[in-house]
Design a protein around this motif. Structure first.
Motif, PDB file in Angstrom:
ATOM      1  N   ASP A 307      92.168 -39.016 110.950  1.00 38.68           N
ATOM      2  CA  ASP A 307      93.373 -39.065 109.873  1.00 38.68           C
ATOM      3  C   ASP A 307      92.872 -38.619 108.438  1.00 38.68           C
ATOM      4  O   ASP A 307      93.711 -38.203 107.638  1.00 38.68           O
ATOM      5  N   VAL A 308      91.911 -39.386 108.069  1.00 35.07           N
ATOM      6  CA  VAL A 308      91.270 -39.214 106.806  1.00 35.07           C
ATOM      7  C   VAL A 308      90.999 -37.648 106.436  1.00 35.07           C
ATOM      8  O   VAL A 308      91.208 -37.343 105.330  1.00 35.07           O
ATOM      9  N   TYR A 309      90.165 -37.205 107.343  1.00 35.67           N
ATOM     10  CA  TYR A 309      89.870 -35.551 107.271  1.00 35.67           C
ATOM     11  C   TYR A 309      91.225 -35.003 106.867  1.00 35.67           C
ATOM     12  O   TYR A 309      91.711 -34.075 106.055  1.00 35.67           O
ATOM     13  N   ASP A 310      92.379 -34.981 107.850  1.00 33.66           N
ATOM     14  CA  ASP A 310      93.616 -34.276 107.785  1.00 33.66           C
ATOM     15  C   ASP A 310      94.161 -34.486 106.328  1.00 33.66           C
ATOM     16  O   ASP A 310      94.619 -33.772 105.765  1.00 33.66           O
ATOM     17  N   ALA A 311      94.166 -36.004 105.940  1.00 36.99           N
ATOM     18  CA  ALA A 311      94.835 -36.132 104.733  1.00 36.99           C
ATOM     19  C   ALA A 311      94.070 -35.489 103.368  1.00 36.99           C
ATOM     20  O   ALA A 311      94.850 -35.097 102.715  1.00 36.99           O
ATOM     21  N   LEU A 312      92.700 -35.520 103.483  1.00 36.23           N
ATOM     22  CA  LEU A 312      92.010 -34.905 102.289  1.00 36.23           C
ATOM     23  C   LEU A 312      92.139 -33.639 102.242  1.00 36.23           C
ATOM     24  O   LEU A 312      92.524 -32.944 101.067  1.00 36.23           O
ATOM     25  N   THR A 313      92.353 -32.774 103.559  1.00 38.19           N
ATOM     26  CA  THR A 313      92.376 -31.376 103.322  1.00 38.19           C
ATOM     27  C   THR A 313      94.001 -31.019 103.213  1.00 38.19           C
ATOM     28  O   THR A 313      94.430 -29.667 103.266  1.00 38.19           O
ATOM     29  N   SER A 314      94.832 -31.785 103.083  1.00 36.79           N
ATOM     30  CA  SER A 314      96.183 -31.545 103.006  1.00 36.79           C
ATOM     31  C   SER A 314      96.975 -31.769 101.686  1.00 36.79           C
ATOM     32  O   SER A 314      96.298 -32.901 101.103  1.00 36.79           O
ATOM     33  N   SER A 315      98.046 -31.082 101.421  1.00 37.00           N
ATOM     34  CA  SER A 315      98.692 -31.260 100.122  1.00 37.00           C
ATOM     35  C   SER A 315      99.607 -32.833 100.351  1.00 37.00           C
ATOM     36  O   SER A 315     100.117 -32.568 101.532  1.00 37.00           O
ATOM     37  N   ARG A 316      99.708 -33.516  99.390  1.00 35.22           N
ATOM     38  CA  ARG A 316     100.655 -34.640  99.498  1.00 35.22           C
ATOM     39  C   ARG A 316     101.277 -34.731  97.999  1.00 35.22           C
ATOM     40  O   ARG A 316     100.965 -34.134  97.152  1.00 35.22           O
ATOM     41  N   CYS A 317     102.597 -35.455  98.251  1.00 35.46           N
ATOM     42  CA  CYS A 317     103.380 -35.782  96.723  1.00 35.46           C
ATOM     43  C   CYS A 317     102.439 -36.251  95.705  1.00 35.46           C
ATOM     44  O   CYS A 317     103.007 -36.088  94.653  1.00 35.46           O
ATOM     45  N   TYR A 318     101.405 -37.016  96.199  1.00 32.62           N
ATOM     46  CA  TYR A 318     100.604 -37.359  94.959  1.00 32.62           C
ATOM     47  C   TYR A 318      99.278 -36.705  94.737  1.00 32.62           C
ATOM     48  O   TYR A 318      98.174 -37.306  93.932  1.00 32.62           O
ATOM     49  N   LYS A 319      98.902 -35.743  95.462  1.00 31.41           N
ATOM     50  CA  LYS A 319      97.489 -34.887  95.386  1.00 31.41           C
ATOM     51  C   LYS A 319      97.836 -33.383  96.175  1.00 31.41           C
ATOM     52  O   LYS A 319      98.520 -33.388  96.743  1.00 31.41           O
ATOM     53  N   ASP A 320      96.642 -32.803  95.398  1.00 28.74           N
ATOM     54  CA  ASP A 320      96.438 -31.466  95.985  1.00 28.74           C
ATOM     55  C   ASP A 320      95.481 -31.507  97.271  1.00 28.74           C
ATOM     56  O   ASP A 320      94.800 -32.520  97.440  1.00 28.74           O
ATOM     57  N   ALA A 321      95.478 -30.452  97.999  1.00 27.46           N
ATOM     58  CA  ALA A 321      94.585 -30.328  99.044  1.00 27.46           C
ATOM     59  C   ALA A 321      93.192 -30.338  98.672  1.00 27.46           C
ATOM     60  O   ALA A 321      92.755 -29.353  97.710  1.00 27.46           O
ATOM     61  N   PHE A 322      92.139 -30.784  99.292  1.00 25.26           N
ATOM     62  CA  PHE A 322      90.817 -30.638  99.121  1.00 25.26           C
ATOM     63  C   PHE A 322      90.284 -29.715  99.992  1.00 25.26           C
ATOM     64  O   PHE A 322      90.780 -29.502 101.046  1.00 25.26           O
ATOM     65  N   SER A 323      89.188 -29.157  99.502  1.00 21.84           N
ATOM     66  CA  SER A 323      88.680 -28.060 100.419  1.00 21.84           C
ATOM     67  C   SER A 323      87.923 -28.901 101.439  1.00 21.84           C
ATOM     68  O   SER A 323      87.654 -30.116 101.482  1.00 21.84           O
ATOM     69  N   HIS A 324      87.841 -28.015 102.454  1.00 19.25           N
ATOM     70  CA  HIS A 324      86.943 -28.688 103.781  1.00 19.25           C
ATOM     71  C   HIS A 324      85.656 -28.932 103.192  1.00 19.25           C
ATOM     72  O   HIS A 324      85.186 -30.342 103.804  1.00 19.25           O
ATOM     73  N   GLU A 325      84.757 -28.650 102.339  1.00 19.86           N
ATOM     74  CA  GLU A 325      83.666 -29.025 102.212  1.00 19.86           C
ATOM     75  C   GLU A 325      83.557 -30.293 101.437  1.00 19.86           C
ATOM     76  O   GLU A 325      82.849 -31.206 101.821  1.00 19.86           O
TER      77      GLU A 325
END
Length: 363
Positions: A307-325
């Motif tokens: 769940d955390v990996y997917d949240a980090l790599t996805s865009s949310r209303c409060y953040k941009d997507a982070f890279s896989h690395e």
């Protein structure tokens, strides 16, 4: 026109006196396949198998003598009723004893009926036929109940999956989060199965049900107001406390569904564990219960990372997507604090597969 061959029901006749087996076999042959055993030990080997070999036959009924030298009928009956393989097979005692005490003892122990000596052919045939017909009817009812239960279970599962998808749309997702979570969980679990310790821990689990249940991890967010769920800025402590309640709400939703389903439904068991505990942390500082280490169910520890990996790599209303690395680096830094350290090590082995899944579902 050629008639289709229909398999006959088998009857196991257990008696140490050969002439009794011959007489009973002659009465029942034609309608039934006859299998014979000259004693209790031989009968149990036929019914349960021996030295790792499967049972020789699964009879529809057993005719069992009471007075035998190696093991009496009561001992044999006890072992028949103790095994899941044979406990539902009707057992008819063969006895010359005309004693109410003997009959009562047998019926209490689980015998279906008695056949007394000297034999009366018409009574033997009638009693055996009656109990086999009853066994067939009971089996048909059990199958009907099983089919209906599976049908109801599928309906509830579909309802929960639709609800989970609705929540994703509320969260301005397209439903891809659910698909990604399932695929990522599958990749991690399949790698875990290649490690001896986790292979043993997961051996008794229903892996497809576990993966499917992962989609329900945020089902409790149905109760979170849009003003908090879709807030673009940082949450206040009070708002974050509201967000935390989605784990408890999700658990209650699963409990309400489970009231109408069998207690051993694995899918709902996994769903409740995941809903309740996927925000717990390895160091005990998570929520809702502050569980630590292996107090946290393995299912929830798996989905926590996914769940955390997917949240980090996805865009949310409060953040941009982070890279896989970058996302992987954040998770690696949380090894032993937020996440199970062994699972983080295994995660590193599937980094390329996680990146492939993330890229395949990228908006």
């Amino acid at each position: 026109m050629e008639q289709a061959n229909t398999k006959k029901d088998a009857i196991l006749i257990v008696d140490d006196v050969e002439i009794n087996r011959i007489i009973l076999g002659e009465v029942l042959q034609g309608e039934y396949d006859i299998v014979e055993a000259s004693g209790g030990i031989e009968a149990l080997e036929i019914l349960l198998g021996v030295d790792g070999k499967p049972p020789a036959v699964q009879p529809t009924a057993v005719l069992l003598d009471i007075m035998m030298p190696d093991m009496d009928g009561f001992e044999v009956l006890e072992k028949i009723k103790a095994s899941d393989l044979t406990k539902n097979i009707p057992v008819l005692f063969i006895t010359a004893a005309d004693s109410e005490d003997t009959e009562s003892r047998g019926l209490v122990a689980g015998a279906a009926d008695y056949i007394t000596k000297p034999f009366n052919n018409s009574i033997i045939r009638a009693r055996v036929d009656n109990h086999i017909n009853l066994a067939r009817y009971r089996h048909s009812l059990e199958q009907l109940v099983d089919n209906k239960t599976r049908e109801v279970t599928r309906t509830y599962e579909s309802t929960l999956e639709v609800l989970a998808t609705i929540i994703e749309y509320r969260n301005l997702e397209s439903g891809a989060h659910i698909r990604r979570t399932a695929e990522l969980a599958s990749a991690l679990i399949n790698r875990m199965l290649q490690h001896k310790r986790f292979k043993k821990l997961l051996a008794k689990e229903n892996i497809p049900s576990l993966i499917k249940a992962s989609a329900l991890h945020d089902i409790g967010k149905i109760a979170i107001p849009d003003s908090i769920l879709l807030k673009p800025g940082k949450l206040t402590p009070e708002e974050f406390d509201v967000i935390k309640t989605h784990t408890i709400v999700g658990s209650r939703i699963i409990d309400n569904i489970a009231e109408n389903l069998p207690d051993n439904d694995r899918y709902l068991k996994y769903a409740k564990e995941i809903c309740s505990y996927h925000h717990e942390r390895w160091d005990g500082t998570g929520y809702p219960e502050g569980l630590a280490g292996e107090e946290i169910p393995l299912t929830a520890r798996i989905i926590s990372i996914v769940d955390v990996y997917d949240a980090l790599t996805s865009s949310r209303c409060y953040k941009d997507a982070f890279s896989h690395e970058k996302s992987f680096g954040i998770i690696m830094d949380a090894k032993g604090t937020q996440f199970d350290p062994e699972l983080v090590d295994i995660l590193s082995e599937v980094a390329d597969e996680f990146m492939r899944i993330e890229e395949a579902h990228r908006d």
